[in-house]
Design a protein around this motif. Structure first.
Motif, PDB file in Angstrom:
ATOM      1  N   TRP A  81       0.833  -1.209   0.000  1.00 46.06           N
ATOM      2  CA  TRP A  81       0.000   0.000   0.000  1.00 46.06           C
ATOM      3  C   TRP A  81       0.864   1.253   0.000  1.00 46.06           C
ATOM      4  CZ3 TRP A  81      -4.297   1.836  -1.477  1.00 46.06           C
ATOM      5  CH2 TRP A  81      -4.705   3.094  -1.061  1.00 46.06           C
ATOM      6  N   ALA A  82       1.942   1.261   0.778  1.00 47.61           N
ATOM      7  CA  ALA A  82       2.832   2.423   0.820  1.00 47.61           C
ATOM      8  C   ALA A  82       3.418   2.696  -0.557  1.00 47.61           C
ATOM      9  CB  ALA A  82       3.947   2.194   1.835  1.00 47.61           C
ATOM     10  N   ALA A  83       3.717   1.632  -1.296  1.00 41.23           N
ATOM     11  CA  ALA A  83       4.292   1.801  -2.639  1.00 41.23           C
ATOM     12  C   ALA A  83       3.280   2.372  -3.622  1.00 41.23           C
ATOM     13  CB  ALA A  83       4.829   0.459  -3.146  1.00 41.23           C
ATOM     14  N   VAL A  84       2.079   1.796  -3.648  1.00 36.81           N
ATOM     15  CA  VAL A  84       1.098   2.236  -4.643  1.00 36.81           C
ATOM     16  C   VAL A  84       0.493   3.585  -4.276  1.00 36.81           C
ATOM     17  CG1 VAL A  84      -0.953   1.111  -3.654  1.00 36.81           C
ATOM     18  CG2 VAL A  84      -0.776   1.395  -6.116  1.00 36.81           C
ATOM     19  N   SER A  85       0.358   3.882  -2.984  1.00 36.45           N
ATOM     20  CA  SER A  85      -0.242   5.156  -2.584  1.00 36.45           C
ATOM     21  C   SER A  85       0.705   6.327  -2.785  1.00 36.45           C
ATOM     22  CB  SER A  85      -0.685   5.099  -1.111  1.00 36.45           C
ATOM     23  OG  SER A  85       0.428   4.896  -0.255  1.00 36.45           O
ATOM     24  N   GLY A  86       1.958   6.033  -3.099  1.00 33.67           N
ATOM     25  CA  GLY A  86       2.915   7.104  -3.388  1.00 33.67           C
ATOM     26  C   GLY A  86       2.773   7.682  -4.778  1.00 33.67           C
ATOM     27  N   TYR A  87       1.870   7.114  -5.577  1.00 38.40           N
ATOM     28  CA  TYR A  87       1.638   7.603  -6.936  1.00 38.40           C
ATOM     29  C   TYR A  87       0.454   8.580  -6.941  1.00 38.40           C
ATOM     30  CZ  TYR A  87       4.972   4.122  -8.636  1.00 38.40           C
ATOM     31  OH  TYR A  87       6.114   3.389  -8.867  1.00 38.40           O
ATOM     32  N   ASP A  88      -0.272   8.648  -8.035  1.00 36.95           N
ATOM     33  CA  ASP A  88      -1.338   9.628  -8.217  1.00 36.95           C
ATOM     34  C   ASP A  88      -2.666   9.067  -7.720  1.00 36.95           C
ATOM     35  OD1 ASP A  88      -3.015  11.615  -9.013  1.00 36.95           O
ATOM     36  OD2 ASP A  88      -2.750  11.307 -11.171  1.00 36.95           O
ATOM     37  N   MET A  89      -2.990   9.262  -6.446  1.00 36.27           N
ATOM     38  CA  MET A  89      -4.210   8.693  -5.887  1.00 36.27           C
ATOM     39  C   MET A  89      -5.478   9.323  -6.468  1.00 36.27           C
ATOM     40  SD  MET A  89      -3.251   6.243  -4.065  1.00 36.27           S
ATOM     41  CE  MET A  89      -4.718   5.807  -3.159  1.00 36.27           C
ATOM     42  N   ALA A  90      -5.367  10.537  -6.973  1.00 34.69           N
ATOM     43  CA  ALA A  90      -6.540  11.191  -7.563  1.00 34.69           C
ATOM     44  C   ALA A  90      -6.957  10.525  -8.866  1.00 34.69           C
ATOM     45  CB  ALA A  90      -6.247  12.665  -7.807  1.00 34.69           C
ATOM     46  N   ASN A  91      -6.058   9.754  -9.457  1.00 34.49           N
ATOM     47  CA  ASN A  91      -6.334   9.072 -10.717  1.00 34.49           C
ATOM     48  C   ASN A  91      -6.314   7.563 -10.554  1.00 34.49           C
ATOM     49  OD1 ASN A  91      -7.065  10.265 -13.127  1.00 34.49           O
ATOM     50  ND2 ASN A  91      -5.029  11.114 -13.479  1.00 34.49           N
ATOM     51  N   THR A  92      -6.570   7.080  -9.345  1.00 39.06           N
ATOM     52  CA  THR A  92      -6.455   5.657  -9.061  1.00 39.06           C
ATOM     53  C   THR A  92      -7.831   5.018  -8.939  1.00 39.06           C
ATOM     54  OG1 THR A  92      -4.326   5.954  -7.959  1.00 39.06           O
ATOM     55  CG2 THR A  92      -5.539   3.965  -7.421  1.00 39.06           C
ATOM     56  N   TYR A  93      -7.965   3.844  -9.541  1.00 40.53           N
ATOM     57  CA  TYR A  93      -9.219   3.105  -9.582  1.00 40.53           C
ATOM     58  C   TYR A  93      -9.103   1.825  -8.755  1.00 40.53           C
ATOM     59  CZ  TYR A  93     -10.589   6.146 -13.455  1.00 40.53           C
ATOM     60  OH  TYR A  93     -10.902   7.241 -14.223  1.00 40.53           O
ATOM     61  N   PHE A  94     -10.253   1.234  -8.418  1.00 39.05           N
ATOM     62  CA  PHE A  94     -10.235  -0.039  -7.700  1.00 39.05           C
ATOM     63  C   PHE A  94     -11.327  -0.954  -8.224  1.00 39.05           C
ATOM     64  CE2 PHE A  94     -13.681   1.981  -5.475  1.00 39.05           C
ATOM     65  CZ  PHE A  94     -14.454   0.961  -4.925  1.00 39.05           C
ATOM     66  N   MET A  95     -11.141  -2.240  -8.022  1.00 39.27           N
ATOM     67  CA  MET A  95     -12.169  -3.232  -8.299  1.00 39.27           C
ATOM     68  C   MET A  95     -11.924  -4.438  -7.402  1.00 39.27           C
ATOM     69  SD  MET A  95     -11.173  -5.099 -11.945  1.00 39.27           S
ATOM     70  CE  MET A  95     -12.501  -6.318 -11.830  1.00 39.27           C
ATOM     71  N   VAL A  96     -12.970  -5.225  -7.167  1.00 37.92           N
ATOM     72  CA  VAL A  96     -12.884  -6.460  -6.389  1.00 37.92           C
ATOM     73  C   VAL A  96     -13.451  -7.570  -7.264  1.00 37.92           C
ATOM     74  CG1 VAL A  96     -13.639  -7.669  -4.310  1.00 37.92           C
ATOM     75  CG2 VAL A  96     -13.135  -5.209  -4.212  1.00 37.92           C
ATOM     76  N   PHE A  97     -12.755  -8.705  -7.312  1.00 38.54           N
ATOM     77  CA  PHE A  97     -13.217  -9.774  -8.195  1.00 38.54           C
ATOM     78  C   PHE A  97     -12.680 -11.131  -7.739  1.00 38.54           C
ATOM     79  CE2 PHE A  97      -9.122  -8.504  -9.850  1.00 38.54           C
ATOM     80  CZ  PHE A  97      -8.537  -9.690 -10.296  1.00 38.54           C
ATOM     81  N   GLY A  98     -13.248 -12.183  -8.290  1.00 41.11           N
ATOM     82  CA  GLY A  98     -12.806 -13.545  -8.033  1.00 41.11           C
ATOM     83  C   GLY A  98     -13.544 -14.480  -8.981  1.00 41.11           C
ATOM     84  N   GLY A  99     -13.179 -15.749  -8.959  1.00 41.91           N
ATOM     85  CA  GLY A  99     -13.850 -16.689  -9.844  1.00 41.91           C
ATOM     86  C   GLY A  99     -13.594 -18.130  -9.466  1.00 41.91           C
ATOM     87  N   ASP A 100     -14.460 -19.002  -9.964  1.00 40.26           N
ATOM     88  CA  ASP A 100     -14.321 -20.439  -9.749  1.00 40.26           C
ATOM     89  C   ASP A 100     -14.803 -21.141 -11.011  1.00 40.26           C
ATOM     90  OD1 ASP A 100     -13.919 -22.911  -8.619  1.00 40.26           O
ATOM     91  OD2 ASP A 100     -15.753 -22.886  -7.433  1.00 40.26           O
ATOM     92  N   ARG A 101     -13.861 -21.631 -11.802  1.00 41.62           N
ATOM     93  CA  ARG A 101     -14.186 -22.312 -13.059  1.00 41.62           C
ATOM     94  C   ARG A 101     -13.841 -23.783 -12.899  1.00 41.62           C
ATOM     95  NH1 ARG A 101     -11.592 -23.607 -18.151  1.00 41.62           N
ATOM     96  NH2 ARG A 101     -12.953 -23.217 -19.946  1.00 41.62           N
ATOM     97  N   THR A 102     -14.863 -24.628 -12.902  1.00 46.70           N
ATOM     98  CA  THR A 102     -14.654 -26.048 -12.640  1.00 46.70           C
ATOM     99  C   THR A 102     -14.610 -26.906 -13.892  1.00 46.70           C
ATOM    100  OG1 THR A 102     -17.040 -26.322 -12.320  1.00 46.70           O
ATOM    101  CG2 THR A 102     -15.696 -25.876 -10.357  1.00 46.70           C
ATOM    102  N   GLY A 103     -14.851 -26.318 -15.052  1.00 42.13           N
ATOM    103  CA  GLY A 103     -14.834 -27.072 -16.299  1.00 42.13           C
ATOM    104  C   GLY A 103     -15.081 -26.157 -17.477  1.00 42.13           C
ATOM    105  N   SER A 104     -15.319 -26.759 -18.646  1.00 43.46           N
ATOM    106  CA  SER A 104     -15.475 -25.968 -19.862  1.00 43.46           C
ATOM    107  C   SER A 104     -16.932 -25.653 -20.199  1.00 43.46           C
ATOM    108  CB  SER A 104     -14.838 -26.707 -21.042  1.00 43.46           C
ATOM    109  OG  SER A 104     -15.444 -27.990 -21.215  1.00 43.46           O
ATOM    110  N   LEU A 105     -17.878 -26.291 -19.530  1.00 42.96           N
ATOM    111  CA  LEU A 105     -19.288 -26.042 -19.804  1.00 42.96           C
ATOM    112  C   LEU A 105     -19.703 -24.672 -19.272  1.00 42.96           C
ATOM    113  CD1 LEU A 105     -20.808 -29.509 -18.842  1.00 42.96           C
ATOM    114  CD2 LEU A 105     -20.182 -28.696 -21.131  1.00 42.96           C
ATOM    115  N   ILE A 106     -20.753 -24.113 -19.838  1.00 40.39           N
ATOM    116  CA  ILE A 106     -21.236 -22.817 -19.378  1.00 40.39           C
ATOM    117  C   ILE A 106     -21.630 -22.877 -17.910  1.00 40.39           C
ATOM    118  CG2 ILE A 106     -23.559 -23.333 -20.267  1.00 40.39           C
ATOM    119  CD1 ILE A 106     -21.923 -19.854 -19.846  1.00 40.39           C
ATOM    120  N   THR A 107     -22.175 -24.024 -17.463  1.00 44.27           N
ATOM    121  CA  THR A 107     -22.593 -24.150 -16.074  1.00 44.27           C
ATOM    122  C   THR A 107     -21.404 -24.263 -15.115  1.00 44.27           C
ATOM    123  OG1 THR A 107     -22.864 -26.525 -16.476  1.00 44.27           O
ATOM    124  CG2 THR A 107     -24.837 -25.147 -16.597  1.00 44.27           C
ATOM    125  N   ASP A 108     -20.207 -24.394 -15.652  1.00 44.97           N
ATOM    126  CA  ASP A 108     -18.993 -24.482 -14.824  1.00 44.97           C
ATOM    127  C   ASP A 108     -18.361 -23.118 -14.575  1.00 44.97           C
ATOM    128  OD1 ASP A 108     -19.199 -27.277 -14.823  1.00 44.97           O
ATOM    129  OD2 ASP A 108     -18.036 -27.450 -16.673  1.00 44.97           O
TER     130      ASP A 108
END
Length: 255
Positions: A81-108
């Motif tokens: 955090w100390a490293a990234v917050s030393g840049y331009d915080m006024a132009n900084t974006y965020f997102m939260v994400f994750g995933g679980d893919r158990t196979g190749s089917l659409i239901t996976d």
């Protein structure tokens, strides 16, 4: 093999197992994938990934009903955090994400993501969600950096390299999402679960809305806040107010 050698081998194996468990769980590994925060300064082409210590199997729309918070400025997150917050915080974006893919089917295909609007999430197609797995490279490359292999919930920072968000994720899952997944620090984002569904001839995507929203401050505070449930007294006051309005309206009508 003597006892000392066996003990050393056992210790190394235990150490390796601990390191593997500490790393971010990617989309295609067994079990629910890790849910992570990405902080992205587009101007300086630097981003950071923070493992939030929750996963897609335990943090679901049905279970994620309590407020949560993370302090990125302390503990195992602090150096990154100390490293990234030393840049331009006024132009900084965020997102939260994750995933679980158990196979190749659409239901996976199962993914969670922040988004600026539900309308964009509702427009997701089966073809698009199947491409989400390609962004797993962001997490795979992140595991090779920072302290992910050393601590339970680690972090890393990358300047234009293989785990830089602009390389494989961007604002919209590398153009595959029909929604914008990022917002400027200081704003809030809804959180959604997207699941592939249907059959070979009729594939589509369903989604669920999480009760809470994610917000991020320039001081390094990430919050997941659910809408407060009104107390019984609040409902009573609302009903009394509506009754009073109805009484006034009837008296005016009688005049």
């Amino acid at each position: 093999m003597n006892f000392k050698t066996k003990a050393l081998v056992a210790a190394l194996a235990l150490s390796a197992a601990g390191a593997a468990n500490a790393a971010i769980t990617t989309f295609e590994e067994a079990g629910g994938g890790s849910i992570v925060l990405s902080v992205w300064d587009k101007t300086n082409q630097v981003s950071a990934i923070f493992d939030l210590g929750i996963d897609t199997g335990s943090f679901t729309p049905a279970t994620a009903t309590a407020n949560m918070s993370w302090d990125l400025s302390s503990g195992d997150y602090a150096d990154v955090w100390a490293a990234v917050s030393g840049y331009d915080m006024a132009n900084t974006y965020f997102m939260v994400f994750g995933g679980d893919r158990t196979g190749s089917l659409i239901t996976d295909q199962y993914f969670v993501s922040t988004a600026t609007s539900q309308a964009g999430v509702d427009a997701m197609t089966a073809q698009a969600i199947q491409k989400f797995v390609n962004q797993d490279t962001l997490l795979i490359n992140s595991n090779a950096l920072g302290n992910h292999a050393l601590v339970e919930n680690g972090a890393n920072v990358d300047v234009g390299g293989p785990s830089y968000q602009g390389t494989s994720m961007g604002d919209n899952w590398a153009t595959w999402s029909t929604f914008t997944a990022t917002a400027l620090i200081g704003d809030s984002l809804g959180f959604y679960a997207l699941q592939g569904a249907g059959s070979a001839r009729n594939v589509y995507v369903t989604n669920e809305v999480f009760a809470g929203e994610f917000s991020m401050s320039a001081a390094g505070q990430l919050s997941y806040v659910t809408a407060p449930v009104p107390e019984p007294e609040t409902y009573a006051l609302m009903l009394a107010g509506l009754g009073l309005i109805g009484t006034v309206a009837r008296r005016r009508a009688a005049r």
